[in-house]
Design a protein around this motif. Structure first.
Motif, PDB file in Angstrom:
ATOM      1  N   ALA A  15       0.829  -1.206   0.000  1.00 27.18           N
ATOM      2  CA  ALA A  15       0.000   0.000   0.000  1.00 27.18           C
ATOM      3  C   ALA A  15       0.862   1.255   0.000  1.00 27.18           C
ATOM      4  O   ALA A  15       0.550   2.236  -0.693  1.00 27.18           O
ATOM      5  CB  ALA A  15      -0.934  -0.004   1.211  1.00 27.18           C
ATOM      6  N   ILE A  16       1.961   1.239   0.730  1.00 35.78           N
ATOM      7  CA  ILE A  16       2.890   2.375   0.754  1.00 35.78           C
ATOM      8  C   ILE A  16       3.500   2.582  -0.621  1.00 35.78           C
ATOM      9  O   ILE A  16       3.536   3.698  -1.139  1.00 35.78           O
ATOM     10  CB  ILE A  16       3.986   2.146   1.820  1.00 35.78           C
ATOM     11  N   ALA A  17       3.971   1.500  -1.232  1.00 34.70           N
ATOM     12  CA  ALA A  17       4.571   1.601  -2.564  1.00 34.70           C
ATOM     13  C   ALA A  17       3.556   2.099  -3.591  1.00 34.70           C
ATOM     14  O   ALA A  17       3.881   2.936  -4.438  1.00 34.70           O
ATOM     15  CB  ALA A  17       5.140   0.248  -2.983  1.00 34.70           C
ATOM     16  N   ALA A  18       2.323   1.613  -3.504  1.00 38.40           N
ATOM     17  CA  ALA A  18       1.288   2.037  -4.462  1.00 38.40           C
ATOM     18  C   ALA A  18       0.949   3.512  -4.284  1.00 38.40           C
ATOM     19  O   ALA A  18       0.815   4.249  -5.278  1.00 38.40           O
ATOM     20  CB  ALA A  18       0.040   1.173  -4.280  1.00 38.40           C
ATOM     21  N   ASP A  19       0.826   3.968  -3.039  1.00 33.34           N
ATOM     22  CA  ASP A  19       0.523   5.381  -2.808  1.00 33.34           C
ATOM     23  C   ASP A  19       1.691   6.269  -3.232  1.00 33.34           C
ATOM     24  O   ASP A  19       1.492   7.352  -3.789  1.00 33.34           O
ATOM     25  CB  ASP A  19       0.164   5.630  -1.341  1.00 33.34           C
ATOM     26  N   ALA A  20       2.921   5.832  -2.971  1.00 35.66           N
ATOM     27  CA  ALA A  20       4.091   6.601  -3.399  1.00 35.66           C
ATOM     28  C   ALA A  20       4.123   6.716  -4.924  1.00 35.66           C
ATOM     29  O   ALA A  20       4.337   7.799  -5.474  1.00 35.66           O
ATOM     30  CB  ALA A  20       5.371   5.954  -2.883  1.00 35.66           C
ATOM     31  N   GLU A  34       3.248  16.841  -1.165  1.00 34.74           N
ATOM     32  CA  GLU A  34       1.863  16.371  -1.061  1.00 34.74           C
ATOM     33  C   GLU A  34       1.732  15.320   0.039  1.00 34.74           C
ATOM     34  O   GLU A  34       0.775  15.335   0.821  1.00 34.74           O
ATOM     35  CB  GLU A  34       1.405  15.797  -2.396  1.00 34.74           C
ATOM     36  N   ALA A  35       2.706  14.422   0.130  1.00 30.01           N
ATOM     37  CA  ALA A  35       2.676  13.408   1.189  1.00 30.01           C
ATOM     38  C   ALA A  35       2.794  14.072   2.563  1.00 30.01           C
ATOM     39  O   ALA A  35       2.130  13.657   3.513  1.00 30.01           O
ATOM     40  CB  ALA A  35       3.799  12.397   0.987  1.00 30.01           C
ATOM     41  N   ARG A  36       3.601  15.120   2.660  1.00 33.77           N
ATOM     42  CA  ARG A  36       3.713  15.847   3.927  1.00 33.77           C
ATOM     43  C   ARG A  36       2.392  16.478   4.318  1.00 33.77           C
ATOM     44  O   ARG A  36       2.033  16.503   5.495  1.00 33.77           O
ATOM     45  CB  ARG A  36       4.787  16.926   3.815  1.00 33.77           C
ATOM     46  N   GLU A  37       1.657  16.994   3.347  1.00 35.41           N
ATOM     47  CA  GLU A  37       0.344  17.580   3.632  1.00 35.41           C
ATOM     48  C   GLU A  37      -0.626  16.520   4.154  1.00 35.41           C
ATOM     49  O   GLU A  37      -1.451  16.791   5.021  1.00 35.41           O
ATOM     50  CB  GLU A  37      -0.238  18.225   2.376  1.00 35.41           C
ATOM     51  N   THR A  54       3.571   9.043   6.570  1.00 35.51           N
ATOM     52  CA  THR A  54       4.984   9.255   6.888  1.00 35.51           C
ATOM     53  C   THR A  54       5.838   8.243   6.134  1.00 35.51           C
ATOM     54  O   THR A  54       6.879   8.595   5.565  1.00 35.51           O
ATOM     55  CB  THR A  54       5.222   9.140   8.409  1.00 35.51           C
ATOM     56  N   ALA A  55       5.402   6.996   6.109  1.00 38.08           N
ATOM     57  CA  ALA A  55       6.138   5.965   5.365  1.00 38.08           C
ATOM     58  C   ALA A  55       6.116   6.252   3.870  1.00 38.08           C
ATOM     59  O   ALA A  55       7.118   6.053   3.178  1.00 38.08           O
ATOM     60  CB  ALA A  55       5.551   4.587   5.658  1.00 38.08           C
ATOM     61  N   VAL A  56       4.983   6.752   3.356  1.00 41.52           N
ATOM     62  CA  VAL A  56       4.887   7.118   1.937  1.00 41.52           C
ATOM     63  C   VAL A  56       5.852   8.260   1.634  1.00 41.52           C
ATOM     64  O   VAL A  56       6.559   8.245   0.627  1.00 41.52           O
ATOM     65  CB  VAL A  56       3.437   7.497   1.554  1.00 41.52           C
TER      66      VAL A  56
END
Length: 77
Positions: A15-20, A34-37, A54-56
Motif C-alpha cells: 500500500a505504501i509503494a502504491a501510494d508513493a 503532497e505526502a507531507r500535507e 509518513t512511510a509514503v
C-alpha cells in the motif's frame, strides 16, 4: 500467527509503494510535499493514518533522491 503478521506487513508495504507511485505520477516533483500535507490530514484523500503517510513520504524521498536532514531542510541529493 507469524504468517498472518508477514502477510499484513507485506500488504502494508504494498500500500505504501502504491501510494508513493500514485503521488509521484500525479504530482511529479511535488509528490513529497503532497505526502507531507497528508500526514497532517489536510487532504481529502488522506483518510489513512499519519503513520502510513509518513512511510509514503519517506518512500518518495528515497525514490526521488531527496535527502532529509536534521536541520529540517529537504534538499535533493
Amino acid at each position: 500467527m507469524f504468517l498472518k503478521l508477514l502477510r499484513c506487513r507485506a500488504e502494508w508495504k504494498a500500500a505504501i509503494a502504491a501510494d508513493a507511485r500514485r503521488l509521484i505520477e500525479s504530482f511529479n516533483e511535488h509528490a513529497y510535499l503532497e505526502a507531507r500535507e497528508r500526514i497532517g490530514g489536510r487532504c481529502i484523500d488522506g483518510a489513512r493514518p499519519a503513520r502510513h503517510w509518513t512511510a509514503v513520504k519517506l518512500e518518495i524521498a528515497r525514490r526521488q533522491g531527496i535527502a532529509i536532514g536534521l536541520a529540517g531542510a529537504d534538499m535533493r541529493a
